[in-house]
Design an enzyme around this catalytic site. Structure first.
Site, mmCIF file in Angstrom:
data_model
loop_
_atom_site.group_PDB
_atom_site.id
_atom_site.type_symbol
_atom_site.label_atom_id
_atom_site.label_comp_id
_atom_site.label_asym_id
_atom_site.label_seq_id
_atom_site.Cartn_x
_atom_site.Cartn_y
_atom_site.Cartn_z
ATOM 1 N N SER A 138 0.857 -1.192 0.000
ATOM 2 C CA SER A 138 0.000 0.000 0.000
ATOM 3 C C SER A 138 0.883 1.228 0.000
ATOM 4 O O SER A 138 2.037 1.178 0.476
ATOM 5 C CB SER A 138 -0.889 0.000 1.250
ATOM 6 O OG SER A 138 -1.560 1.241 1.401
ATOM 7 N N TYR A 151 -1.735 0.313 10.677
ATOM 8 C CA TYR A 151 -1.691 -0.086 9.266
ATOM 9 C C TYR A 151 -0.406 0.411 8.622
ATOM 10 O O TYR A 151 0.253 -0.323 7.873
ATOM 11 C CB TYR A 151 -2.914 0.460 8.541
ATOM 12 C CG TYR A 151 -3.090 -0.071 7.137
ATOM 13 C CD1 TYR A 151 -3.191 -1.435 6.896
ATOM 14 C CD2 TYR A 151 -3.184 0.795 6.049
ATOM 15 C CE1 TYR A 151 -3.365 -1.929 5.602
ATOM 16 C CE2 TYR A 151 -3.365 0.316 4.759
ATOM 17 C CZ TYR A 151 -3.452 -1.048 4.549
ATOM 18 O OH TYR A 151 -3.624 -1.530 3.265
#
Length: 262
Positions: A138, A151
């Site tokens: 990501s 995250y």
């Protein structure tokens, strides 16, 4: 079929399912791996992919996957796609259990599956001249943002794992490819992040012109593994035009600014 075989984790929805479809369309045999059997069966009926019900956070499940694949030959590509986020709370207030889950699924599962399947990828590289490991990370693994602590930490770790793996496999005909998506609108990512709160999940994308969809990322993955064997795309960052950074999103229609100073 072209005799090439790929394994895709997290294949029951989103980017994983779209990648199965893209690779099947390109003539690959695909082994779709996920926990949800009903969804996998539907994907198999649609695409003709082989499916394996497995939890990539389980050592036993991954060992069983390895043994099943080993009994039927090598593999030529591994797409480590399984992952996810939980919560958007601050470092101070976020839940440690959410962090542990994110590390397990985004980092340790990638290590576990990669370690188990590397011998089979080496076998595939001997057959094809090259094999591929594609880690779907990501932009959160490259740029931090407020509320992203767990995250960000997990995806930064996944990025580091990928970089180290590339160094360690240097000299072997194995490409290590990182695909780092920005905003991708899928059925489940934001929904999982916000604990099933549909309104909050939908609000993430509200007003954003043309966020990416799963098929956009799947097309990038398919293109990367189909490159000539001497070409390694290495790191691919994919964002919608409306997104400059995780925390910088244009809302409303995109438009050209008026010229200044003609």
């Amino acid at each position: 079929m072209n005799g090439l075989r790929a394994v895709v984790t997290g294949a029951s929805s989103g980017i994983g399912a779209a990648t199965v479809r893209a690779l099947r369309a390109a003539g690959w045999e695909v082994v779709a791996v996920a926990r949800r059997e009903e969804r996998l069966r539907a994907l198999a009926e649609e695409t003709g992919a082989e499916v394996v019900v497995a939890d990539v956070t389980s050592e036993a499940d991954v060992a069983a996957l390895r043994d099943r694949l080993a009994a039927t030959g090598g593999i030529h590509a591994l797409v480590n796609n399984a992952g996810g986020a939980k919560g958007l709370a601050s470092v101070e207030e976020s839940d440690v259990d959410d962090w542990a889950w994110m590390f397990e699924v985004n980092v340790l599962a990638v290590k576990r599956v990669t370690s188990a399947l590397l011998p089979l990828l080496r076998r595939g590289a001997q057959q094809r001249g090259v094999a591929d490991i594609v880690n779907v990370t990501s932009i959160a693994g490259h740029v931090a943002y407020a509320g992203g602590g767990g995250y960000n930490a997990a995806k930064f770790a996944a990025h580091a794992l990928t970089e180290v793996l590339r160094l360690e496999l240097n000299g072997e005909p194995i490409r290590v490819i990182e695909v780092a998506p920005g905003m991708v609108r899928t059925d489940e990512f934001a929904l999982v992040r916000f604990g099933g709160d549909r309104a909050r999940a939908d609000a993430v994308y509200e007003g954003v012109p043309e966020p990416l969809v799963a098929e956009d990322i799947a097309a990038v993955i398919a293109d990367a593994v189909l490159k000539p064997r001497h070409v390694d795309l290495d790191l691919i960052v994919v964002k919608p035009v409306a997104q400059a950074a995780p925390y910088r999103l244009a809302k409303g229609p995109l438009h050209v600014r008026d010229e200044v100073g003609g």
